[in-house]
Scaffold this active site. Structure first.
Site, short mmCIF file in Angstrom:
data_model
loop_
_atom_site.label_atom_id
_atom_site.label_comp_id
_atom_site.label_asym_id
_atom_site.label_seq_id
_atom_site.Cartn_x
_atom_site.Cartn_y
_atom_site.Cartn_z
N ALA A 276 -1.91 43.21 -35.79
CA ALA A 276 -1.14 44.40 -36.14
C ALA A 276 -0.04 44.66 -35.12
O ALA A 276 1.11 44.97 -35.49
CB ALA A 276 -2.06 45.61 -36.25
N ARG B 168 13.49 43.13 -35.44
CA ARG B 168 14.50 42.64 -36.39
C ARG B 168 15.29 43.78 -37.02
O ARG B 168 16.49 43.63 -37.28
CB ARG B 168 13.81 41.82 -37.50
CG ARG B 168 13.29 40.47 -37.04
CD ARG B 168 12.91 39.60 -38.23
NE ARG B 168 11.78 40.14 -38.98
CZ ARG B 168 10.52 39.89 -38.70
NH1 ARG B 168 10.21 39.10 -37.68
NH2 ARG B 168 9.55 40.40 -39.45
N GLU C 122 -0.88 44.52 -23.47
CA GLU C 122 -2.11 43.82 -23.82
C GLU C 122 -2.99 43.76 -22.58
O GLU C 122 -2.57 43.26 -21.54
CB GLU C 122 -1.80 42.41 -24.31
CG GLU C 122 -3.01 41.50 -24.48
CD GLU C 122 -4.09 42.10 -25.38
OE1 GLU C 122 -5.26 42.10 -24.95
OE2 GLU C 122 -3.75 42.56 -26.48
N SER D 213 -2.17 37.12 -30.21
CA SER D 213 -1.85 36.52 -31.51
C SER D 213 -2.69 35.29 -31.83
O SER D 213 -2.18 34.20 -32.05
CB SER D 213 -0.36 36.14 -31.55
OG SER D 213 0.05 35.83 -32.86
N CYS E 109 -10.58 34.64 -37.18
CA CYS E 109 -11.39 34.07 -38.26
C CYS E 109 -11.55 32.56 -38.13
O CYS E 109 -12.39 31.97 -38.81
CB CYS E 109 -10.78 34.41 -39.62
SG CYS E 109 -10.80 36.18 -40.00
N ARG F 41 11.75 36.58 -29.07
CA ARG F 41 12.03 37.58 -30.10
C ARG F 41 12.58 38.88 -29.53
O ARG F 41 12.86 39.82 -30.26
CB ARG F 41 10.75 37.88 -30.90
CG ARG F 41 10.27 36.69 -31.71
CD ARG F 41 9.07 37.04 -32.57
NE ARG F 41 8.64 35.90 -33.37
CZ ARG F 41 7.74 35.95 -34.34
NH1 ARG F 41 7.16 37.10 -34.65
NH2 ARG F 41 7.40 34.87 -35.01
N TYR G 261 -5.13 27.72 -68.32
CA TYR G 261 -6.19 26.80 -68.72
C TYR G 261 -5.68 25.38 -68.70
O TYR G 261 -4.62 25.05 -69.25
CB TYR G 261 -6.70 27.12 -70.14
CG TYR G 261 -7.33 25.92 -70.82
CD1 TYR G 261 -8.49 25.33 -70.29
CD2 TYR G 261 -6.74 25.34 -71.95
CE1 TYR G 261 -9.06 24.22 -70.89
CE2 TYR G 261 -7.31 24.23 -72.55
CZ TYR G 261 -8.46 23.66 -72.03
OH TYR G 261 -9.02 22.56 -72.61
#
Length: 482
Positions: free
Chosen positions: A13, A23, A34, A40, A44, A71, A457
């Site tokens: 997030a 941006r 952090e 990042s 999972c 960035r 299908y």
């Protein structure tokens, strides 16, 4: 500048928000704090790293610190935000060196995520006992399950790794028997991972079936698959205690009635009994808290504090079926909400979107998906009168190779006929079919409308009547007969 966008947390997030904001508002500063060194990363993906399917830990990283710097984002690692002053619009930051500094903000996003809970089990200081909720733990488990002379330190190829912890675990004798406490996502995925590493695996679930949010039909087929692959499943069998002082020696289990049997000897234990949101930095601010103790937010991710937003595993969202607040910590929810908040703070109001708890899990060759209100209790608590049907249908045309039984459970509200939940399980691309039901829920479709969907299908992909359509047809007949 005096009005920077300050973000707390540099994972899904947080960095999604910071990147989107940068941006769209290039003239305002964005600062991301952090508390650790990891940023990042794919939470999972950790079971698949431990299993060995993912060869290097770096494969799980989405952005490196240098990527973030390119960035134009001011990323400050090793900086923990410990308090927020909403009146003065400042945050208090503690550094790893023990210093304390104040940082002003124009807008603030709390994206602190969640942490693993251990229930009554204390894993601190016990070798071989773990909760899996961060990359350092994943690296430590990977080292622990390897024989000392066979461990490849190159697998943990990220500078942020706690190298001392990895080396300590790598030096220990490899385990032979593992106990996994909790039959949710982490438990099921880790059962496969540890079996893949050659361990004798025992999976314990307190309730009567695995994966409770997926429903009984899914839990039973997943348990059968685990059993067929050599995992011993103990459903309805609560673990009462971890046995061992310095190193795990066993688990003491009960029978669900308060009786305790002899401990099972193990030399590895994974505790996966849930997570809780990280909200401590907002204590004393009067911020509104909702389900699960998560931070209450509106459709734009705004909290009850002025100019303070929250997103990801620490925040609530609106449930697509009930219209009420819900807390469902999932990956897409975090990324999507962070991106929306970044856009909103930049001046382009963007809703974070509703959630339906859409999720998928894999157990060896078995796949499962779920969405919405699957269990009758949850449906009734939300004010619905649930009607359900479970059908078994082929995943492809019966004459085409690879066709396999697919179980679909579909749940509807008796009065309105609206689809409110469902689950799917099977070995042949079953999980991805849940997206059809997720879309139906988001669109407030009735069972009859789902039955009339024009799904694709072709024999290699689906029978003429897709399993989802079969379930809708059967459930619609039940509703018509009421």
């Amino acid at each position: 500048m005096s009005d920077p966008f300050v973000v707390v947390g540099a994972d899904a997030a947080g960095l999604s928000a910071a990147s989107k904001f940068r941006r769209e508002a290039p003239d305002r500063d964005v600062v991301v704090f952090e508390k650790g060194r990891w940023i990042s990363y794919a939470y999972c993906g950790m079971p698949y790293f431990i299993e060995g399917r993912v060869e290097r830990m770096s494969n799980l990283l989405s952005l490196s610190p240098s990527d973030v710097d390119e960035r134009g984002i001011d990323l400050r690692r090793g900086r923990e935000v410990v308090a927020v002053d909403p009146d003065g619009k400042t945050v208090t930051v503690e550094t790893t060196e023990g210093d304390t500094v104040e940082q002003a903000y124009g807008d603030l996003l709390v994206a602190t995520g969640g942490r693993a809970t251990t229930g009554p089990f204390d894993v601190e200081g016990v070798d071989g006992a773990f909760t899996l909720h961060d990359m350092d733990t994943a690296a430590a488990i990977d080292a622990y399950v390897a024989e000392p002379d066979a461990y490849d330190p190159g697998r943990a190829d990220v500078s942020a790794v706690d190298r001392g912890r990895v080396e300590r675990n790598a030096a220990m004798t490899a385990p032979e028997t593992a106990a996994i406490v909790g039959g949710g996502y982490v438990g099921v995925e880790m059962a496969e991972a540890l079996r893949g590493r050659g361990l004798d695996v025992h999976l314990f679930q307190r309730s009567s079936h695995l994966l409770p949010p997926f429903g009984e039909a899914v839990g039973e087929r997943v348990a059968d698959e685990l059993d067929a692959k050599g995992v011993t499943v103990h459903a309805g069998t609560p673990v009462e205690e971890l046995v061992g002082d310095d190193r795990i020696e066993g688990v003491a289990v009960g029978d669900g009635s308060g009786n305790r049997g002899d401990p099972l000897s193990v030399d590895l234990a994974i505790v996966g009994v849930g997570i809780r949101p990280n909200t401590e930095l907002l204590e004393g601010t009067g911020v509104g808290l909702g389900e699960g103790g998560a931070i209450r937010t509106d459709e734009y991710g705004r909290t009850t504090l002025p100019d303070v937003y929250a997103a990801g595993d620490c925040a609530t969202a609106i449930h697509a079926v009930t219209g009420e607040e819900a807390w469902m910590p999932l990956g897409l929810t975090a990324n999507r909400a962070g991106r929306a908040v970044g856009s909103t703070v930049a001046g382009n109001r963007s809703p974070v979107g509703d959630i339906a708890g859409t999720a998928a899990v894999k157990a060896f060759d078995m796949e499962a998906g779920r969405v919405g209100l699957v269990e009758d209790k949850a449906a009734r608590e939300a004010g619905f009168d649930p009607v359900r049907e479970t059908v078994t249908a082929g995943s492809r045309s019966g004459y085409y190779p690879g066709a396999s039984p697919t179980d679909v459970t579909l749940v509807a509200d008796r009065d309105s006929g609206r689809v409110i939940g469902g689950s799917i399980v099977g070995p042949d691309r079953a999980a991805v079919r849940i997206d059809t039901l997720s879309t139906a829920l988001e669109a407030d479709m009735t069972v009859a409308e789902v039955e009339r969907l024009d799904l694709a299908y072709a024999p290699p992909f689906s029978p003429v009547w897709d399993p989802v359509l079969v379930a809708a047809k059967v459930l619609n007949g039940t509703l018509d007969g009421d």
